[in-house]
Design a protein around this motif. Structure first.
Motif, PDB file in Angstrom:
ATOM      1  N   GLY A 153       0.886   0.544   5.775  1.00  0.00           N
ATOM      2  CA  GLY A 153       1.297  -0.765   6.292  1.00  0.00           C
ATOM      3  C   GLY A 153       1.325  -0.798   7.808  1.00  0.00           C
ATOM      4  N   ILE A 154       1.889   0.268   8.396  1.00  0.00           N
ATOM      5  CA  ILE A 154       1.952   0.339   9.858  1.00  0.00           C
ATOM      6  C   ILE A 154       0.547   0.378  10.454  1.00  0.00           C
ATOM      7  CG2 ILE A 154       2.539   1.869  11.771  1.00  0.00           C
ATOM      8  CD1 ILE A 154       4.884   0.284  10.873  1.00  0.00           C
ATOM      9  N   THR A 155      -0.340   1.167   9.841  1.00  0.00           N
ATOM     10  CA  THR A 155      -1.708   1.281  10.339  1.00  0.00           C
ATOM     11  C   THR A 155      -2.428  -0.062  10.285  1.00  0.00           C
ATOM     12  OG1 THR A 155      -1.812   3.580   9.594  1.00  0.00           O
ATOM     13  CG2 THR A 155      -3.895   2.506  10.082  1.00  0.00           C
ATOM     14  N   PHE A 156      -2.255  -0.784   9.165  1.00  0.00           N
ATOM     15  CA  PHE A 156      -2.912  -2.086   9.022  1.00  0.00           C
ATOM     16  C   PHE A 156      -2.339  -3.103  10.001  1.00  0.00           C
ATOM     17  CE2 PHE A 156      -3.132  -6.334   7.113  1.00  0.00           C
ATOM     18  CZ  PHE A 156      -4.501  -6.453   6.944  1.00  0.00           C
ATOM     19  N   THR A 157      -1.005  -3.102  10.142  1.00  0.00           N
ATOM     20  CA  THR A 157      -0.354  -4.077  11.021  1.00  0.00           C
ATOM     21  C   THR A 157      -0.681  -3.823  12.489  1.00  0.00           C
ATOM     22  OG1 THR A 157       1.458  -4.239   9.432  1.00  0.00           O
ATOM     23  CG2 THR A 157       1.857  -5.101  11.641  1.00  0.00           C
ATOM     24  N   LEU A 158      -0.725  -2.561  12.861  1.00  0.00           N
ATOM     25  CA  LEU A 158      -0.925  -2.217  14.275  1.00  0.00           C
ATOM     26  C   LEU A 158      -2.346  -1.733  14.564  1.00  0.00           C
ATOM     27  CD1 LEU A 158       2.417  -0.289  14.909  1.00  0.00           C
ATOM     28  CD2 LEU A 158       1.947  -2.716  15.289  1.00  0.00           C
ATOM     29  N   LEU A 203      -6.337   0.545  18.108  1.00  0.00           N
ATOM     30  CA  LEU A 203      -7.699   0.488  18.619  1.00  0.00           C
ATOM     31  C   LEU A 203      -7.707   0.290  20.134  1.00  0.00           C
ATOM     32  CD1 LEU A 203     -10.498   0.684  17.334  1.00  0.00           C
ATOM     33  CD2 LEU A 203     -10.574  -1.814  17.284  1.00  0.00           C
ATOM     34  N   SER A 204      -6.754  -0.480  20.657  1.00  0.00           N
ATOM     35  CA  SER A 204      -6.665  -0.693  22.103  1.00  0.00           C
ATOM     36  C   SER A 204      -6.297   0.598  22.833  1.00  0.00           C
ATOM     37  CB  SER A 204      -5.629  -1.781  22.418  1.00  0.00           C
ATOM     38  OG  SER A 204      -6.037  -3.024  21.914  1.00  0.00           O
ATOM     39  N   ILE A 205      -5.341   1.338  22.286  1.00  0.00           N
ATOM     40  CA  ILE A 205      -4.937   2.609  22.903  1.00  0.00           C
ATOM     41  C   ILE A 205      -6.093   3.603  22.850  1.00  0.00           C
ATOM     42  CG2 ILE A 205      -3.365   4.568  22.708  1.00  0.00           C
ATOM     43  CD1 ILE A 205      -1.258   2.597  21.630  1.00  0.00           C
ATOM     44  N   ILE A 257     -12.330   4.573  27.648  1.00  0.00           N
ATOM     45  CA  ILE A 257     -12.700   4.046  28.973  1.00  0.00           C
ATOM     46  C   ILE A 257     -12.529   5.111  30.047  1.00  0.00           C
ATOM     47  CG2 ILE A 257     -12.014   2.399  30.768  1.00  0.00           C
ATOM     48  CD1 ILE A 257     -11.261   0.473  28.440  1.00  0.00           C
ATOM     49  N   PHE A 258     -11.403   5.848  29.993  1.00  0.00           N
ATOM     50  CA  PHE A 258     -11.113   6.840  31.037  1.00  0.00           C
ATOM     51  C   PHE A 258     -12.008   8.071  30.934  1.00  0.00           C
ATOM     52  CE2 PHE A 258      -6.938   4.642  31.456  1.00  0.00           C
ATOM     53  CZ  PHE A 258      -6.994   4.434  32.836  1.00  0.00           C
ATOM     54  N   PHE A 259     -12.236   8.554  29.725  1.00  0.00           N
ATOM     55  CA  PHE A 259     -12.971   9.801  29.573  1.00  0.00           C
ATOM     56  C   PHE A 259     -14.486   9.609  29.606  1.00  0.00           C
ATOM     57  CE2 PHE A 259      -8.829  11.062  27.730  1.00  0.00           C
ATOM     58  CZ  PHE A 259      -8.605  12.202  28.496  1.00  0.00           C
ATOM     59  N   VAL A 260     -14.963   8.508  29.045  1.00  0.00           N
ATOM     60  CA  VAL A 260     -16.407   8.243  29.043  1.00  0.00           C
ATOM     61  C   VAL A 260     -16.828   7.518  30.316  1.00  0.00           C
ATOM     62  CG1 VAL A 260     -18.297   7.198  27.715  1.00  0.00           C
ATOM     63  CG2 VAL A 260     -16.348   8.175  26.529  1.00  0.00           C
ATOM     64  N   ARG A 261     -15.851   6.961  31.028  1.00  0.00           N
ATOM     65  CA  ARG A 261     -16.105   6.226  32.272  1.00  0.00           C
ATOM     66  C   ARG A 261     -17.006   5.020  32.028  1.00  0.00           C
ATOM     67  NH1 ARG A 261     -17.923   9.390  37.318  1.00  0.00           N
ATOM     68  NH2 ARG A 261     -17.294   7.394  38.206  1.00  0.00           N
ATOM     69  N   ASP A 305      -4.680  -0.437  31.823  1.00  0.00           N
ATOM     70  CA  ASP A 305      -3.527   0.268  31.276  1.00  0.00           C
ATOM     71  C   ASP A 305      -3.849   0.722  29.854  1.00  0.00           C
ATOM     72  OD1 ASP A 305      -3.195  -1.963  29.609  1.00  0.00           O
ATOM     73  OD2 ASP A 305      -1.744  -2.902  30.952  1.00  0.00           O
ATOM     74  N   SER A 306      -2.841   1.122  29.114  1.00  0.00           N
ATOM     75  CA  SER A 306      -3.079   1.701  27.790  1.00  0.00           C
ATOM     76  C   SER A 306      -3.502   0.670  26.755  1.00  0.00           C
ATOM     77  CB  SER A 306      -1.817   2.418  27.299  1.00  0.00           C
ATOM     78  OG  SER A 306      -0.722   1.519  27.250  1.00  0.00           O
ATOM     79  N   ILE A 307      -3.316  -0.611  27.045  1.00  0.00           N
ATOM     80  CA  ILE A 307      -3.644  -1.653  26.076  1.00  0.00           C
ATOM     81  C   ILE A 307      -4.651  -2.666  26.625  1.00  0.00           C
ATOM     82  CG2 ILE A 307      -2.705  -3.522  24.646  1.00  0.00           C
ATOM     83  CD1 ILE A 307      -0.075  -2.007  24.565  1.00  0.00           C
ATOM     84  N   TYR A 308      -4.490  -3.058  27.889  1.00  0.00           N
ATOM     85  CA  TYR A 308      -5.310  -4.130  28.447  1.00  0.00           C
ATOM     86  C   TYR A 308      -6.128  -3.671  29.652  1.00  0.00           C
ATOM     87  CZ  TYR A 308      -2.491  -7.414  25.672  1.00  0.00           C
ATOM     88  OH  TYR A 308      -1.870  -8.081  24.647  1.00  0.00           O
TER      89      TYR A 308
END
Length: 301
Positions: free
Chosen positions: A88-93, A98-100, A106-110, A131-134
């Motif tokens: 449930g948590i996985t589906f809800t979040l 996916l954003s995290i 983004i940081f590692f593949v540049r 940031d970690s989400i946006y």
């Protein structure tokens, strides 16, 4: 006293009492954390979101405790509950997860970094924060022409790096090819017009051509890409009304509008200085006057 002891010895009563104590503890913890956040966080928006987050987590824990207290009877039941809870948590979040994950990508593949000009999810702008989400962009375009800031700050979920193409204007090759169309009349000296446009572009853009050469060689060495001409080039197109001279040139990705304006001004001055040998074309409309009509109406007696 005996009645109280008998009540406490009842397994159901003990379970209910234990549950109530946990609920009271969680409620007091929520209140304590809200007051702590109010003292520690000065930003109103962040403080509001943090307090709401604490409330949601606390109420969810209370719901989970009630569910476990009245449904779990064995270790197998615990396993089922934990499995359902995790699913449930996985589906809800899933969007948050996916954003995290996207932020790490983004940081590692540049894929891009702060300062880059990108287009993602149909939105174009300069990256001003990640940031970690946006990913936060200073938006370009929309109701303003060319590559000008609109003034809006746009936040895009980092999950979009997995959902579509990302157009980066500046990652490995901070230059763009752009085009400029100059229309001249059929009576113009076309060879002179081509020479004027090409000479002005070559002189004005020589610095861009020189600076982009090294970067382009690195691109050709790093990627499977064919070599391209960096110097300004000319192409002709014949239309019903004029001859269109297309100028293709390279420029800095942040100076596209300025470069086009400088080219227009210089070429226009050079054409004027040609003393009529080259004439800029324009659409001509001929308005015809409708002849007067004399209408006579005879009355019948």
């Amino acid at each position: 006293m005996d009645a109280l002891l008998n009540f406490l010895n009842d397994p159901l009563a003990a379970k209910v009492l234990k549950l109530l104590l946990w609920i009271i503890f969680i409620v007091f913890s929520i209140g304590f954390l809200r007051k702590l956040l109010k003292k520690r966080i000065s930003d109103v928006t962040i403080r509001y979101k943090a307090q709401k987050g604490v409330e949601l987590v606390g109420y969810f824990l209370i719901f989970l405790l009630i569910l476990i207290s009245f449904t779990v009877k064995s270790i197998a039941d615990y396993t089922i509950i934990i499995g359902l809870f995790t699913a449930g948590i996985t589906f809800t979040l899933q969007e948050l997860i996916l954003s995290i994950t996207g932020s790490f990508y983004i940081f590692f593949v540049r894929v891009y970094k702060p300062g880059d000009r990108i287009e993602i999810n149909g939105i174009k702008g300069d990256v001003i924060d990640i940031d970690s989400i946006y990913t936060t962009l200073m938006e370009l375009g929309e109701w303003v022409s060319s590559d000008n800031y609109s003034g809006r700050i746009v936040k895009i979920s980092n999950s979009f790096v997995f959902k579509g193409p990302i157009k980066n204007y500046s990652m490995d090759f901070p230059f763009l090819w752009d085009e400029l169309n100059i229309m001249v009349t059929y009576e113009s000296d076309i060879a002179l017009a081509k020479k004027i446009i090409l000479d002005d572009a070559t002189e004005l853009l020589s610095e861009y051509t020189k600076n982009s050469l090294t970067k382009w060689k690195e691109m050709v060495a790093h990627y499977y890409i064919e070599d391209a001409t960096l110097e300004p080039t000319i192409a002709l197109k014949i239309t019903d009304n004029w001859i269109e001279i297309n100028l293709r040139y390279i420029t800095d990705y942040k100076r596209r509008r300025i470069t086009k304006n400088q080219l227009f001004e210089r070429i226009q001055q050079s054409i004027v200085a040609s003393n009529g040998k080259v004439v800029l074309a324009s659409t001509t409309l001929q308005l015809l006057k409708i002849p007067d009509v004399n209408v006579q109406v005879k009355s019948s007696v």
